[in-house]
Design a protein around this motif. Structure first.
Motif, PDB file in Angstrom:
ATOM      1  N   GLY A   7      21.253  53.844  44.153  1.00 47.48           N
ATOM      2  CA  GLY A   7      21.149  53.808  45.609  1.00 47.48           C
ATOM      3  C   GLY A   7      21.063  55.204  46.195  1.00 47.48           C
ATOM      4  O   GLY A   7      21.847  56.086  45.825  1.00 47.48           O
ATOM      5  N   VAL A  11      25.402  57.419  51.178  1.00 55.12           N
ATOM      6  CA  VAL A  11      26.508  57.467  50.211  1.00 55.12           C
ATOM      7  C   VAL A  11      25.996  57.908  48.835  1.00 55.12           C
ATOM      8  O   VAL A  11      26.598  58.762  48.171  1.00 55.12           O
ATOM      9  CB  VAL A  11      27.217  56.094  50.155  1.00 55.12           C
ATOM     10  CG1 VAL A  11      28.236  56.047  49.028  1.00 55.12           C
ATOM     11  CG2 VAL A  11      27.893  55.802  51.491  1.00 55.12           C
ATOM     12  N   GLY A  12      24.853  57.374  48.410  1.00 52.35           N
ATOM     13  CA  GLY A  12      24.302  57.756  47.108  1.00 52.35           C
ATOM     14  C   GLY A  12      23.840  59.213  47.088  1.00 52.35           C
ATOM     15  O   GLY A  12      24.059  59.929  46.096  1.00 52.35           O
ATOM     16  N   SER A 221      13.911  49.861  40.858  1.00 54.30           N
ATOM     17  CA  SER A 221      15.116  49.059  41.097  1.00 54.30           C
ATOM     18  C   SER A 221      15.892  48.872  39.806  1.00 54.30           C
ATOM     19  O   SER A 221      15.332  48.850  38.713  1.00 54.30           O
ATOM     20  CB  SER A 221      14.773  47.718  41.739  1.00 54.30           C
ATOM     21  OG  SER A 221      13.812  47.090  40.975  1.00 54.30           O
ATOM     22  N   GLY A 254      25.157  51.114  46.058  1.00 56.16           N
ATOM     23  CA  GLY A 254      24.025  50.261  46.445  1.00 56.16           C
ATOM     24  C   GLY A 254      24.177  49.579  47.791  1.00 56.16           C
ATOM     25  O   GLY A 254      23.473  48.596  48.054  1.00 56.16           O
ATOM     26  N   GLY A 255      25.079  50.064  48.652  1.00 59.68           N
ATOM     27  CA  GLY A 255      25.250  49.426  49.959  1.00 59.68           C
ATOM     28  C   GLY A 255      25.499  47.933  49.767  1.00 59.68           C
ATOM     29  O   GLY A 255      26.269  47.523  48.884  1.00 59.68           O
ATOM     30  N   ALA A 313      22.553  52.378  70.057  1.00 62.24           N
ATOM     31  CA  ALA A 313      22.879  51.498  68.920  1.00 62.24           C
ATOM     32  C   ALA A 313      24.095  50.647  69.224  1.00 62.24           C
ATOM     33  O   ALA A 313      25.020  51.101  69.899  1.00 62.24           O
ATOM     34  CB  ALA A 313      23.130  52.341  67.674  1.00 62.24           C
ATOM     35  N   TRP A 357      15.215  48.848  65.483  1.00 65.43           N
ATOM     36  CA  TRP A 357      15.661  48.761  64.081  1.00 65.43           C
ATOM     37  C   TRP A 357      16.865  47.840  63.958  1.00 65.43           C
ATOM     38  O   TRP A 357      17.706  47.761  64.858  1.00 65.43           O
ATOM     39  CB  TRP A 357      16.026  50.184  63.627  1.00 65.43           C
ATOM     40  CG  TRP A 357      16.639  50.285  62.264  1.00 65.43           C
ATOM     41  CD1 TRP A 357      15.985  50.236  61.069  1.00 65.43           C
ATOM     42  CD2 TRP A 357      18.034  50.487  61.961  1.00 65.43           C
ATOM     43  NE1 TRP A 357      16.893  50.395  60.038  1.00 65.43           N
ATOM     44  CE2 TRP A 357      18.148  50.551  60.561  1.00 65.43           C
ATOM     45  CE3 TRP A 357      19.192  50.629  62.729  1.00 65.43           C
ATOM     46  CZ2 TRP A 357      19.365  50.744  59.915  1.00 65.43           C
ATOM     47  CZ3 TRP A 357      20.413  50.815  62.085  1.00 65.43           C
ATOM     48  CH2 TRP A 357      20.487  50.864  60.694  1.00 65.43           C
ATOM     49  N   ARG A 361      25.570  46.628  58.176  1.00 63.43           N
ATOM     50  CA  ARG A 361      26.735  47.438  57.789  1.00 63.43           C
ATOM     51  C   ARG A 361      27.373  46.787  56.560  1.00 63.43           C
ATOM     52  O   ARG A 361      27.765  45.608  56.630  1.00 63.43           O
ATOM     53  CB  ARG A 361      27.760  47.485  58.918  1.00 63.43           C
ATOM     54  CG  ARG A 361      27.209  48.049  60.226  1.00 63.43           C
ATOM     55  CD  ARG A 361      28.263  47.896  61.327  1.00 63.43           C
ATOM     56  NE  ARG A 361      27.810  48.340  62.622  1.00 63.43           N
ATOM     57  CZ  ARG A 361      27.190  47.557  63.506  1.00 63.43           C
ATOM     58  NH1 ARG A 361      26.934  46.298  63.228  1.00 63.43           N
ATOM     59  NH2 ARG A 361      26.835  48.042  64.678  1.00 63.43           N
ATOM     60  N   GLY A 386      31.013  50.130  55.666  1.00 61.67           N
ATOM     61  CA  GLY A 386      30.969  49.379  56.923  1.00 61.67           C
ATOM     62  C   GLY A 386      30.322  50.111  58.074  1.00 61.67           C
ATOM     63  O   GLY A 386      29.205  50.620  57.969  1.00 61.67           O
ATOM     64  N   ALA A 391      30.126  58.775  58.876  1.00 61.58           N
ATOM     65  CA  ALA A 391      31.331  59.577  59.122  1.00 61.58           C
ATOM     66  C   ALA A 391      32.186  59.726  57.862  1.00 61.58           C
ATOM     67  O   ALA A 391      32.990  60.652  57.774  1.00 61.58           O
ATOM     68  CB  ALA A 391      32.154  58.946  60.237  1.00 61.58           C
TER      69      ALA A 391
HETATM   70  C1  LIG Z   1      23.535  49.727  64.188  1.00 61.54           C
HETATM   71  C2  LIG Z   1      24.377  50.580  63.285  1.00 61.54           C
HETATM   72  C3  LIG Z   1      25.002  51.715  63.799  1.00 61.54           C
HETATM   73  C4  LIG Z   1      25.796  52.507  62.985  1.00 61.54           C
HETATM   74  N1  LIG Z   1      26.353  53.629  63.512  1.00 61.54           N
HETATM   75  C5  LIG Z   1      27.128  54.427  62.734  1.00 61.54           C
HETATM   76  C6  LIG Z   1      27.723  55.610  63.270  1.00 61.54           C
HETATM   77  O1  LIG Z   1      27.528  55.941  64.436  1.00 61.54           O
HETATM   78  N2  LIG Z   1      28.502  56.361  62.456  1.00 61.54           N
HETATM   79  C7  LIG Z   1      28.745  56.011  61.153  1.00 61.54           C
HETATM   80  O2  LIG Z   1      29.490  56.702  60.492  1.00 61.54           O
HETATM   81  N3  LIG Z   1      28.174  54.922  60.608  1.00 61.54           N
HETATM   82  C8  LIG Z   1      27.378  54.112  61.361  1.00 61.54           C
HETATM   83  N4  LIG Z   1      26.815  52.987  60.828  1.00 61.54           N
HETATM   84  C9  LIG Z   1      27.143  52.614  59.448  1.00 61.54           C
HETATM   85  C10 LIG Z   1      26.343  53.404  58.415  1.00 61.54           C
HETATM   86  O3  LIG Z   1      24.985  53.427  58.783  1.00 61.54           O
HETATM   87  C11 LIG Z   1      26.524  52.771  57.030  1.00 61.54           C
HETATM   88  O4  LIG Z   1      27.900  52.647  56.737  1.00 61.54           O
HETATM   89  C12 LIG Z   1      25.888  53.619  55.932  1.00 61.54           C
HETATM   90  O5  LIG Z   1      24.539  53.864  56.230  1.00 61.54           O
HETATM   91  C13 LIG Z   1      25.992  52.934  54.574  1.00 61.54           C
HETATM   92  O6  LIG Z   1      25.372  53.785  53.630  1.00 61.54           O
HETATM   93  P1  LIG Z   1      25.114  53.330  52.130  1.00 61.54           P
HETATM   94  O7  LIG Z   1      24.502  54.473  51.445  1.00 61.54           O
HETATM   95  O8  LIG Z   1      26.360  52.731  51.583  1.00 61.54           O
HETATM   96  O9  LIG Z   1      24.103  52.102  52.254  1.00 61.54           O
HETATM   97  P2  LIG Z   1      22.500  52.124  52.401  1.00 61.54           P
HETATM   98  O10 LIG Z   1      22.079  53.149  53.347  1.00 61.54           O
HETATM   99  O11 LIG Z   1      22.101  50.724  52.671  1.00 61.54           O
HETATM  100  O12 LIG Z   1      22.020  52.582  50.965  1.00 61.54           O
HETATM  101  C14 LIG Z   1      22.075  51.748  49.822  1.00 61.54           C
HETATM  102  C15 LIG Z   1      20.835  52.076  49.020  1.00 61.54           C
HETATM  103  O13 LIG Z   1      20.928  51.477  47.742  1.00 61.54           O
HETATM  104  C16 LIG Z   1      19.639  51.044  47.375  1.00 61.54           C
HETATM  105  N5  LIG Z   1      19.787  50.001  46.362  1.00 61.54           N
HETATM  106  C17 LIG Z   1      20.586  48.912  46.444  1.00 61.54           C
HETATM  107  N6  LIG Z   1      20.473  48.178  45.317  1.00 61.54           N
HETATM  108  C18 LIG Z   1      19.607  48.812  44.512  1.00 61.54           C
HETATM  109  C19 LIG Z   1      19.083  48.530  43.241  1.00 61.54           C
HETATM  110  N7  LIG Z   1      19.437  47.427  42.557  1.00 61.54           N
HETATM  111  N8  LIG Z   1      18.185  49.389  42.685  1.00 61.54           N
HETATM  112  C20 LIG Z   1      17.792  50.522  43.374  1.00 61.54           C
HETATM  113  N9  LIG Z   1      18.262  50.827  44.601  1.00 61.54           N
HETATM  114  C21 LIG Z   1      19.159  49.994  45.169  1.00 61.54           C
HETATM  115  C22 LIG Z   1      19.056  50.518  48.690  1.00 61.54           C
HETATM  116  O14 LIG Z   1      17.654  50.446  48.636  1.00 61.54           O
HETATM  117  C23 LIG Z   1      19.578  51.529  49.679  1.00 61.54           C
HETATM  118  O15 LIG Z   1      18.672  52.586  49.890  1.00 61.54           O
HETATM  119  C24 LIG Z   1      25.987  52.165  61.614  1.00 61.54           C
HETATM  120  C25 LIG Z   1      25.344  51.049  61.092  1.00 61.54           C
HETATM  121  C26 LIG Z   1      24.540  50.252  61.906  1.00 61.54           C
HETATM  122  C27 LIG Z   1      23.853  49.066  61.331  1.00 61.54           C
END
Ligand SMILES: Cc1cc2nc3c(=O)[nH]c(=O)nc-3n(C[C@H](O)[C@H](O)[C@H](O)COP(=O)(O)OP(=O)(O)OC[C@H]3O[C@@H](n4cnc5c(N)ncnc54)[C@H](O)[C@@H]3O)c2cc1C
Length: 423
Positions: A7, A11-12, A221, A254-255, A313, A357, A361, A386, A391
């Motif tokens: 991912g 985070v990744g 993937s 992987g979110g 947002a 968009w 979360r 979440g 942050a």
């Molecule tokens: C409307 C909205 C507003 C927000 N506002 C804020 C804010 O103001 N401040 C804040 O701190 N947070 C905010 N957030 C939350 C924040 O955006 C998320 O917590 C954060 O983006 C999560 O990051 P992530 O890397 O865990 O997940 P993601 O960004 O979803 O990344 C996971 C990645 O893993 C990849 N992946 C998954 N499975 C596989 C697989 N099997 N093989 C290859 N790739 C894979 C996906 O393609 C994806 O790119 C908001 C969220 C939303 C929806």
């Protein structure tokens, strides 16, 4: 040591950077063509550690029920829910119990303050230039909103956060473009908080990670992990045949898809997608636009200045069709923008310039993310951030990198490990 990161959301990418900077050979697998293409794509960008708090909080259940019938509801449930979502709601309800809430809030804030420090350190030491603005204003429309805000202010006091309770006139001096026709009773100003473009940061940090030796495999993937050899990944690039690639360790970032990746190992990670929306538009007239980040506390909608764009947002939606954008939720964003900054953004005659968009979360029922070892040799996690993943990302990544290299993290990590989910 060869480490795979699954991912390339915020985070990744932060995890890949911290690991590569420590020395291991890092390969990141991402199914999309670039970083931050899912939930990290267009979030509000707010970094306000004192306001990072679990959604599982006392009184939340009645708030959710009240909102079910209101037009501009900040929280919505779309029936029917899946069995997993129903189970999640039951766990969430249990975590609303005051003592559990307090423990989880303390864990999240501890991580959020550490994370902001790490974000600033990375920004300064790597000289990263991305859209960001300083200061956060929480707008209170009525006396009732002001009363409801008091418990949050006590939390800020307890955490030693610098803030000022200000009247509407002073708030208008902080944000001179606030609509003179929209009445409000006051605001809370947090001068040290900020908003910044999460996706831009991820793109820049990806480059820094590559300079530190990390490799990124896009359009690739990863299949759910195999219990017989969890760190031997089966990956598939585009239409090519799946191939196996072995690592000493794998970090699941992987979110929302982390649950599926870990399920074959017998690890049940109760993530639910809590959907939200944003609109981003070019600024039409800078004098009419916000200077920094604001939160409309009644509608739980954030308005942020990101360089030459304004982003709005909000909304929290459980259930429903992931591919469908709910019109009323988007309408609420336009309404709140219009209430506070009419004329700030170029909305009409430029439909293509406005980006609408929807993102999920990745939310655990009790609040804090889960960081570190899973108990299964070679399998590590950094997931479940979440509503606060931006942050929390930089601190979470440093903690995971420290744990993987056998160093004690600088942060007390009580309650942030996998054992919390198993308790
Ligand atoms: C409307 C909205 C507003 C927000 N506002 C804020 C804010 O103001 N401040 C804040 O701190 N947070 C905010 N957030 C939350 C924040 O955006 C998320 O917590 C954060 O983006 C999560 O990051 P992530 O890397 O865990 O997940 P993601 O960004 O979803 O990344 C996971 C990645 O893993 C990849 N992946 C998954 N499975 C596989 C697989 N099997 N093989 C290859 N790739 C894979 C996906 O393609 C994806 O790119 C908001 C969220 C939303 C929806």
């Amino acid at each position: 040591m060869k480490v795979a990161v699954i991912g390339a959301g915020i985070v990744g990418v932060t995890t890949a950077y911290e690991l590569a900077a420590d020395g291991p050979e890092v390969t990141v697998f991402e199914r999309h063509g670039s970083v931050a293409e899912e939930t990290s794509f267009a979030n509000a960008g707010v970094v306000a550690p004192g306001y990072v708090t679990p959604w599982a909080a006392p009184g939340m259940q009645s708030k959710v029920l009240r909102h079910l019938v209101s037009r501009h509801a900040p929280v919505r449930i779309s029936w029917p829910l899946s069995a997993a979502e129903m189970r999640w709601i039951l766990q969430w309800r249990r975590a609303c119990e005051p003592a559990t809430f307090r423990a989880n809030r303390e864990r999240m804030q501890r991580l959020a303050f550490y994370s902001r420090e790490r974000l600033h350190w990375l920004t300064d030491s790597l000289q990263l230039e991305y859209d960001r603005s300083r200061g956060y204003l929480v707008l209170l429309r009525s006396d009732k909103d002001q009363r409801l805000e008091q418990p949050s202010l006590q939390v800020l006091r307890d955490a030693g956060v610098a803030f000022h309770e200000i009247d509407a006139a002073t708030a208008r001096a902080v944000e001179p473009a606030l609509n003179p026709d929209t009445p409000f009773v006051g605001a809370v100003h947090l001068p040290d908080d900020e908003a910044a473009n999460c996706r831009q940061f991820a793109i820049l940090l990806k480059r820094a990670a590559m300079e530190a030796g990390a490799q990124f495999e896009f359009d690739t993937s990863v299949q759910p992990l195999n219990p017989a050899s969890p760190a031997a990944l089966v990956v598939r690039k585009g239409d090519e045949a799946p191939r196996q690639q072995a690592f000493h360790a794998v970090v699941v970032c992987g979110g929302m898809s982390s649950t599926q990746l870990l399920r074959p190992l017998g690890l049940r990670v109760p993530l639910a997608p809590v959907w939200g929306y944003s609109i981003s538009a070019p600024i039409r007239e800078p004098l009419n636009a916000p200077r920094s980040a604001l939160m409309d506390e009644r509608y739980k909608v954030a308005i942020t200045r990101l360089g030459r764009r304004v982003r709005v947002a909000g909304s929290a939606e459980l259930g429903g069709d992931p591919l469908r954008k709910r019109k009323s939720s988007i309408d609420t964003l336009y309404k709140v923008l219009h209430d506070w900054f009419p004329g700030a953004a170029q909305l009409s005659n430029s439909c293509t310039a406005v980006q609408e968009w929807k993102g999920a979360r990745p939310m655990l029922p009790d609040g804090p993310p889960v960081l570190g070892a899973t108990g299964i040799p070679g399998v590590w996690v950094n997931l479940g951030h979440g509503s606060s993943g931006w942050a929390l990302a930089c601190g979470s990544a440093r903690v995971v990198a420290d744990l993987m290299s056998g160093h004690a993290p600088l942060l007390d990590i009580e309650g942030l490990g996998m054992e919390r989910l198993l308790a």
